[in-house]
Motif scaffolding. Structure first.
Motif, PDB file in Angstrom:
ATOM      1  N   MET A   1     -14.260   6.512  14.912  1.00 23.00           N
ATOM      2  CA  MET A   1     -13.398   7.209  13.956  1.00 23.00           C
ATOM      3  C   MET A   1     -14.210   7.800  12.797  1.00 23.00           C
ATOM      4  O   MET A   1     -13.660   8.291  11.834  1.00 23.00           O
ATOM      5  N   ALA A   2     -15.522   7.743  12.884  1.00 23.69           N
ATOM      6  CA  ALA A   2     -16.348   8.049  11.717  1.00 23.69           C
ATOM      7  C   ALA A   2     -16.122   9.444  11.163  1.00 23.69           C
ATOM      8  O   ALA A   2     -16.141   9.633   9.957  1.00 23.69           O
ATOM      9  N   MET A   3     -15.925  10.431  12.021  1.00 25.95           N
ATOM     10  CA  MET A   3     -15.812  11.803  11.545  1.00 25.95           C
ATOM     11  C   MET A   3     -14.385  12.315  11.522  1.00 25.95           C
ATOM     12  O   MET A   3     -14.149  13.498  11.365  1.00 25.95           O
ATOM     13  N   GLN A   4     -13.412  11.432  11.689  1.00 23.71           N
ATOM     14  CA  GLN A   4     -12.033  11.892  11.762  1.00 23.71           C
ATOM     15  C   GLN A   4     -11.535  12.429  10.428  1.00 23.71           C
ATOM     16  O   GLN A   4     -11.866  11.914   9.365  1.00 23.71           O
ATOM     17  N   ARG A   5     -10.712  13.464  10.513  1.00 21.92           N
ATOM     18  CA  ARG A   5     -10.045  14.035   9.343  1.00 21.92           C
ATOM     19  C   ARG A   5      -8.743  13.275   9.138  1.00 21.92           C
ATOM     20  O   ARG A   5      -7.882  13.258  10.022  1.00 21.92           O
ATOM     21  N   ILE A   6      -8.578  12.671   7.968  1.00 17.90           N
ATOM     22  CA  ILE A   6      -7.418  11.818   7.691  1.00 17.90           C
ATOM     23  C   ILE A   6      -6.578  12.438   6.590  1.00 17.90           C
ATOM     24  O   ILE A   6      -7.084  12.719   5.496  1.00 17.90           O
ATOM     25  N   ALA A   7      -5.292  12.646   6.879  1.00 12.78           N
ATOM     26  CA  ALA A   7      -4.337  13.126   5.875  1.00 12.78           C
ATOM     27  C   ALA A   7      -3.396  11.998   5.504  1.00 12.78           C
ATOM     28  O   ALA A   7      -2.771  11.379   6.384  1.00 12.78           O
ATOM     29  N   ILE A   8      -3.309  11.716   4.222  1.00 10.20           N
ATOM     30  CA  ILE A   8      -2.335  10.764   3.697  1.00 10.20           C
ATOM     31  C   ILE A   8      -1.246  11.582   3.023  1.00 10.20           C
ATOM     32  O   ILE A   8      -1.510  12.278   2.043  1.00 10.20           O
ATOM     33  N   ILE A   9      -0.036  11.519   3.565  1.00 10.75           N
ATOM     34  CA  ILE A   9       1.074  12.288   3.009  1.00 10.75           C
ATOM     35  C   ILE A   9       1.762  11.432   1.954  1.00 10.75           C
ATOM     36  O   ILE A   9       2.370  10.412   2.272  1.00 10.75           O
ATOM     37  N   GLY A  10       1.641  11.824   0.681  1.00 14.21           N
ATOM     38  CA  GLY A  10       2.279  11.084  -0.396  1.00 14.21           C
ATOM     39  C   GLY A  10       1.278  10.418  -1.321  1.00 14.21           C
ATOM     40  O   GLY A  10       0.393   9.675  -0.875  1.00 14.21           O
ATOM     41  N   GLY A  11       1.427  10.701  -2.629  1.00 17.79           N
ATOM     42  CA  GLY A  11       0.503  10.183  -3.632  1.00 17.79           C
ATOM     43  C   GLY A  11       1.102   9.096  -4.489  1.00 17.79           C
ATOM     44  O   GLY A  11       0.851   9.042  -5.699  1.00 17.79           O
ATOM     45  N   GLY A  12       1.902   8.221  -3.882  1.00 19.64           N
ATOM     46  CA  GLY A  12       2.375   7.035  -4.593  1.00 19.64           C
ATOM     47  C   GLY A  12       1.326   5.933  -4.547  1.00 19.64           C
ATOM     48  O   GLY A  12       0.205   6.141  -4.055  1.00 19.64           O
ATOM     49  N   PRO A  13       1.658   4.732  -5.031  1.00 22.83           N
ATOM     50  CA  PRO A  13       0.665   3.654  -5.076  1.00 22.83           C
ATOM     51  C   PRO A  13       0.049   3.334  -3.717  1.00 22.83           C
ATOM     52  O   PRO A  13      -1.165   3.134  -3.612  1.00 22.83           O
ATOM     53  N   GLY A  14       0.872   3.266  -2.664  1.00 18.27           N
ATOM     54  CA  GLY A  14       0.341   2.925  -1.347  1.00 18.27           C
ATOM     55  C   GLY A  14      -0.629   3.960  -0.824  1.00 18.27           C
ATOM     56  O   GLY A  14      -1.716   3.625  -0.323  1.00 18.27           O
ATOM     57  N   GLY A  15      -0.257   5.236  -0.913  1.00 15.89           N
ATOM     58  CA  GLY A  15      -1.123   6.301  -0.433  1.00 15.89           C
ATOM     59  C   GLY A  15      -2.418   6.392  -1.212  1.00 15.89           C
ATOM     60  O   GLY A  15      -3.507   6.580  -0.626  1.00 15.89           O
ATOM     61  N   LEU A  16      -2.341   6.257  -2.533  1.00 18.34           N
ATOM     62  CA  LEU A  16      -3.549   6.327  -3.362  1.00 18.34           C
ATOM     63  C   LEU A  16      -4.455   5.121  -3.134  1.00 18.34           C
ATOM     64  O   LEU A  16      -5.687   5.258  -3.104  1.00 18.34           O
ATOM     65  N   MET A  17      -3.859   3.942  -2.974  1.00 18.39           N
ATOM     66  CA  MET A  17      -4.663   2.755  -2.685  1.00 18.39           C
ATOM     67  C   MET A  17      -5.383   2.914  -1.345  1.00 18.39           C
ATOM     68  O   MET A  17      -6.579   2.586  -1.223  1.00 18.39           O
ATOM     69  N   LEU A  18      -4.679   3.432  -0.343  1.00 12.98           N
ATOM     70  CA  LEU A  18      -5.322   3.645   0.951  1.00 12.98           C
ATOM     71  C   LEU A  18      -6.495   4.617   0.815  1.00 12.98           C
ATOM     72  O   LEU A  18      -7.579   4.374   1.365  1.00 12.98           O
ATOM     73  N   ALA A  19      -6.307   5.701   0.075  1.00  9.58           N
ATOM     74  CA  ALA A  19      -7.389   6.670  -0.121  1.00  9.58           C
ATOM     75  C   ALA A  19      -8.583   6.007  -0.794  1.00  9.58           C
ATOM     76  O   ALA A  19      -9.742   6.221  -0.401  1.00  9.58           O
ATOM     77  N   ARG A  20      -8.338   5.214  -1.816  1.00 10.24           N
ATOM     78  CA  ARG A  20      -9.419   4.519  -2.527  1.00 10.24           C
ATOM     79  C   ARG A  20     -10.188   3.594  -1.578  1.00 10.24           C
ATOM     80  O   ARG A  20     -11.425   3.613  -1.542  1.00 10.24           O
ATOM     81  N   LEU A  21      -9.484   2.803  -0.797  1.00 12.38           N
ATOM     82  CA  LEU A  21     -10.137   1.850   0.093  1.00 12.38           C
ATOM     83  C   LEU A  21     -10.920   2.565   1.186  1.00 12.38           C
ATOM     84  O   LEU A  21     -12.015   2.123   1.560  1.00 12.38           O
ATOM     85  N   VAL A  30      -7.749  13.029   2.668  1.00  7.27           N
ATOM     86  CA  VAL A  30      -7.082  13.985   1.800  1.00  7.27           C
ATOM     87  C   VAL A  30      -5.678  13.462   1.529  1.00  7.27           C
ATOM     88  O   VAL A  30      -4.982  13.031   2.451  1.00  7.27           O
ATOM     89  N   VAL A  31      -5.253  13.449   0.271  1.00  5.00           N
ATOM     90  CA  VAL A  31      -3.896  13.054  -0.104  1.00  5.00           C
ATOM     91  C   VAL A  31      -3.103  14.321  -0.402  1.00  5.00           C
ATOM     92  O   VAL A  31      -3.474  15.093  -1.299  1.00  5.00           O
ATOM     93  N   LEU A  32      -2.035  14.543   0.339  1.00  8.16           N
ATOM     94  CA  LEU A  32      -1.175  15.706   0.152  1.00  8.16           C
ATOM     95  C   LEU A  32       0.082  15.253  -0.578  1.00  8.16           C
ATOM     96  O   LEU A  32       0.877  14.469  -0.033  1.00  8.16           O
ATOM     97  N   GLU A  33       0.261  15.712  -1.805  1.00 11.44           N
ATOM     98  CA  GLU A  33       1.358  15.272  -2.682  1.00 11.44           C
ATOM     99  C   GLU A  33       2.210  16.476  -3.091  1.00 11.44           C
ATOM    100  O   GLU A  33       1.687  17.490  -3.510  1.00 11.44           O
ATOM    101  N   ARG A  34       3.522  16.325  -2.964  1.00  9.68           N
ATOM    102  CA  ARG A  34       4.414  17.458  -3.264  1.00  9.68           C
ATOM    103  C   ARG A  34       4.525  17.747  -4.760  1.00  9.68           C
ATOM    104  O   ARG A  34       4.791  18.881  -5.153  1.00  9.68           O
ATOM    105  N   ASP A  35       4.372  16.736  -5.635  1.00  7.52           N
ATOM    106  CA  ASP A  35       4.426  16.993  -7.081  1.00  7.52           C
ATOM    107  C   ASP A  35       3.338  17.988  -7.473  1.00  7.52           C
ATOM    108  O   ASP A  35       2.238  17.978  -6.908  1.00  7.52           O
ATOM    109  N   GLN A  36       3.623  18.793  -8.476  1.00  8.21           N
ATOM    110  CA  GLN A  36       2.654  19.776  -8.945  1.00  8.21           C
ATOM    111  C   GLN A  36       1.529  19.130  -9.745  1.00  8.21           C
ATOM    112  O   GLN A  36       0.406  19.643  -9.791  1.00  8.21           O
ATOM    113  N   HIS A  37       1.823  17.999 -10.372  1.00  5.29           N
ATOM    114  CA  HIS A  37       0.816  17.266 -11.151  1.00  5.29           C
ATOM    115  C   HIS A  37       1.332  15.849 -11.374  1.00  5.29           C
ATOM    116  O   HIS A  37       2.493  15.534 -11.081  1.00  5.29           O
ATOM    117  N   ALA A  38       0.479  15.002 -11.917  1.00  7.67           N
ATOM    118  CA  ALA A  38       0.788  13.581 -12.018  1.00  7.67           C
ATOM    119  C   ALA A  38       1.941  13.270 -12.958  1.00  7.67           C
ATOM    120  O   ALA A  38       2.585  12.227 -12.834  1.00  7.67           O
TER     121      ALA A  38
END
Length: 370
Positions: A1-21, A30-38
């Motif tokens: 899975m080393a070179m896989q492109r990963i999309a996390i849909i949603g920038g809530g706590p779970g999605g952001l924690m997954l991106a961090r880890l 990549v985190v795709l979030e519908r809000d325009q800003h935080a």
């Protein structure tokens, strides 16, 4: 899975924690979030972070110090009143291991921990389709291919329908969210104490909860038909307030003060996925958090489950066992979520009943002796 492109849909706590880890393991999600800003919309009230789930995730993410700096162990108190304003339970022990943190503060910590441009704001997803062994994800005027798509996009997930036919069902209860500045509303501050206050009686409840920076978040909950809940959602705030004043007629003046003085924020009908929700594992697609196991807030587990999911899913995605490791994550997550979802369903049913205050008092007393 080393070179896989990963999309996390949603920038809530779970999605952001997954991106961090994942970033800590050398991945570039990549985190795709519908809000325009935080800061686009209110994020809700304070969260109590449990040691074995939420706090453990912060530790794994290398964010323990940031969490401690923002957490409020002094705001773990519980108070319970009956409709007449009689205080039935009052406990404030800052040594309980469930410190509070504002949802906005938690999101800020997680956002600041990510490499620049990890989160792509303003990305409303309108299409996710299998294509040549991967998935094409797109919105208005854009599309991009990913090998792995993770739905961390909450109650009305756009990823879930690719895995499951389940849809959230209305729980029969609607909360009206209210806001208070403690300096301007000292009576509500006195009522709330250090932590959270419940006033419960005959299928109705008032809840107030201390947040950071001198704010209190309040909720007035009633049993309501789904059609009427939707109607309330279209009303001006003062019309909703009038309906609440009628619903809580006869309650003690200091409790009614919550309804009469709070800043109207919004109408929140409560929805939940079926207890034990699961799906047949499908390579390249999975869910975490509310997208996987939406439940009412009456178990106090929502964000903690999402963060625990993120830890287990990150381990699975960085495993050398291929997609079977994600299947194992899903089975672990199903079992953990089913227990919490059953507790949430029972908690909601207990609070919004003709004998709700007795059930809540019994629950609080039992926790003291755990």
């Amino acid at each position: 899975m080393a070179m896989q492109r990963i999309a996390i849909i949603g920038g809530g706590p779970g999605g952001l924690m997954l991106a961090r880890l994942l970033q800590l393991q050398g991945k570039c999600p990549v985190v795709l979030e519908r809000d325009q800003h935080a800061e686009e919309r209110p994020l809700g009230g304070s969260l109590d972070m449990h040691g074995e789930t939420g706090q453990y995730a912060m530790e794994r993410a290398g964010l323990r110090e940031e969490f401690i700096a923002a957490a409020r162990p002094e705001d773990q108190g519980d108070r319970l009143y009956d409709p007449g304003g009689v205080l039935l339970f009052d406990r404030n022990d800052s040594t309980d291991d469930r410190p509070e943190i504002d949802r906005s503060a938690l999101r800020r910590i997680l956002l600041n921990s990510l490499t620049p441009r990890t989160v792509r704001w303003g990305q409303r997803i309108t299409r996710i389709a299998p294509e040549k062994g991967a998935f094409m994800v797109g919105g208005s005027g854009w599309q991009e291919q990913f090998d792995v798509v993770i739905g961390a996009d909450g109650a009305w997930s756009c990823v879930r329908p690719l895995l499951s036919v389940a849809v959230p069902r209305y729980e029969g209860v609607t909360l009206v969210e209210l806001g208070f500045d403690v300096d301007r509303h000292p009576r509500v501050g006195e009522l709330t104490g250090n932590g959270k206050m419940f006033a419960v009686g005959d299928n109705r409840a008032l809840i107030t909860q201390r947040n950071g920076y001198g704010h209190i978040r309040g909720y007035a909950g009633v049993r309501l038909a789904e059609s009427l809940a939707r109607e309330w959602g279209s009303w001006p705030g003062e019309n909703v307030r009038q309906a609440l004043q009628n619903a809580f007629d006869g309650w003690a003046p200091e409790l009614r003060d919550v309804i009469e003085t709070g800043e109207f924020i919004g109408v929140r009908p409560l929805y939940a996925l079926p207890v034990g929700h699961s799906w047949e594992s499908q390579a390249g697609l999975t869910l975490l958090g509310d997208a996987a196991h939406l439940m009412s807030p009456f178990s106090g587990e929502g964000v903690n489950l999402a963060l625990a999911d993120a830890v287990d899913l990150a381990d699975a995605l960085t495993s050398t066992d291929g997609w079977s490791s994600v299947g194992r994550y899903e089975r672990i997550m199903y079992a953990r979520a089913a227990v919490a979802a059953e507790g949430a369903a029972q908690g909601l049913k207990s609070v919004f009943s003709s004998t709700g205050v007795e059930h809540v008092l019994e629950h609080y007393r039992a926790r003291v002796h755990e």
